[in-house]
Design a protein around this motif. Structure first.
Motif, PDB file in Angstrom:
ATOM      1  N   GLU A  61       0.811  -1.311  -0.270  1.00 54.77           N
ATOM      2  CA  GLU A  61       0.095   0.024  -0.308  1.00 54.77           C
ATOM      3  C   GLU A  61       0.836   1.410   0.139  1.00 54.77           C
ATOM      4  O   GLU A  61       2.037   1.509   1.050  1.00 54.77           O
ATOM      5  CB  GLU A  61      -0.610   0.233   0.492  1.00 54.77           C
ATOM      6  CG  GLU A  61      -0.447   0.009   2.690  1.00 54.77           C
ATOM      7  CD  GLU A  61      -1.334  -0.284   3.458  1.00 54.77           C
ATOM      8  OE1 GLU A  61      -0.872  -0.575   4.547  1.00 54.77           O
ATOM      9  OE2 GLU A  61      -2.841  -0.138   3.725  1.00 54.77           O
ATOM     10  N   LYS A  88      -2.076   3.914   2.892  1.00 57.70           N
ATOM     11  CA  LYS A  88      -1.692   3.928   4.466  1.00 57.70           C
ATOM     12  C   LYS A  88      -2.474   4.578   5.788  1.00 57.70           C
ATOM     13  O   LYS A  88      -3.493   4.370   6.523  1.00 57.70           O
ATOM     14  CB  LYS A  88      -0.806   3.630   4.237  1.00 57.70           C
ATOM     15  CG  LYS A  88      -0.363   3.220   5.978  1.00 57.70           C
ATOM     16  CD  LYS A  88       1.863   3.017   6.750  1.00 57.70           C
ATOM     17  CE  LYS A  88       1.838   1.134   5.540  1.00 57.70           C
ATOM     18  NZ  LYS A  88       3.126   1.022   5.964  1.00 57.70           N
ATOM     19  N   GLU A 127      -5.789   3.716   8.127  1.00 63.67           N
ATOM     20  CA  GLU A 127      -5.969   3.871   9.460  1.00 63.67           C
ATOM     21  C   GLU A 127      -8.015   4.665   9.903  1.00 63.67           C
ATOM     22  O   GLU A 127      -8.067   4.079  11.276  1.00 63.67           O
ATOM     23  CB  GLU A 127      -5.162   4.648  10.145  1.00 63.67           C
ATOM     24  CG  GLU A 127      -3.553   3.572   9.882  1.00 63.67           C
ATOM     25  CD  GLU A 127      -3.920   2.341  11.074  1.00 63.67           C
ATOM     26  OE1 GLU A 127      -3.879   2.621  12.037  1.00 63.67           O
ATOM     27  OE2 GLU A 127      -3.497   1.366  10.452  1.00 63.67           O
TER      28      GLU A 127
END
Length: 185
Positions: free
Chosen positions: A89, A94, A98
């Motif tokens: 990724e 990323k 999250e």
């Protein structure tokens, strides 16, 4: 600095508080989900689903399930490619992951690098048929392919939202707000 910014976002008004899910079963699903799946499989085997009203078919949802649902047929090549993309990724993906994972945004389930027919969506919410694409520099040279892909997805009732890497790096709050607006009915 980046992790601090993400932690602040988790506590923002668009993202729900993180609540750890119950321990998963060995198959990776909770016991309730597993029981429901077994019940559904038994109903399917026994053909004991209630009959549909006269003149009504399964409609769009059945077609969507074939394209993006858990029982869809995925060619091995695409399945492997999606696994590779999950391992590799980008930094922008990323950061966004999250914020979306574990039902953090409005308690909606997102999948990443999800196969939909012959395409792989960066992020996908099946409940809302929402696809989120994160566009890096490569997308400047493949605009025709992106246009064809997006038209195909739109013609199959999916909603597609695109963000650039810069938007995610520089204004993640606005990105999350736009996604939240698409998730609210």
């Amino acid at each position: 600095m980046l992790l601090h910014r993400i932690r602040l976002l988790v506590n923002s008004r668009f993202i729900m508080e993180y609540e750890p899910s119950p321990l998963p079963s060995p198959s990776g699903r909770g016991s309730k989900e597993k029981e429901q799946e077994q019940e559904n499989q038994q109903q399917y085997k026994n053909n004991s689903y209630p009959p549909l009203p006269q003149g009504e078919g399964l409609g769009v949802r059945a077609e969507i399930a074939e394209l993006a649902g858990s029982n869809r047929q995925i060619p091995d090549v695409l399945l492997e490619r999606a696994r590779e993309l999950r391992k590799q990724e980008t930094p922008a993906e990323k950061i966004l992951w999250e914020c979306l994972r574990n039902r953090r945004l409005l308690n909606k389930k997102f999948r990443r690098q999800h196969n939909i027919d012959r395409y792989i969506a960066d992020f996908y919410c099946h409940e809302k048929l929402l696809i989120i694409e994160v566009d890096g520099s490569i997308h400047a040279s493949q605009q025709t392919e992106d246009y064809i892909r997006e038209n195909w997805l739109l013609s199959h009732q999916f909603t597609v939202i695109r963000f650039s890497n810069e938007q995610i790096f520089n204004d993640i709050e606005s990105v999350l707000h736009t996604i939240a607006q698409a998730l609210i009915p």
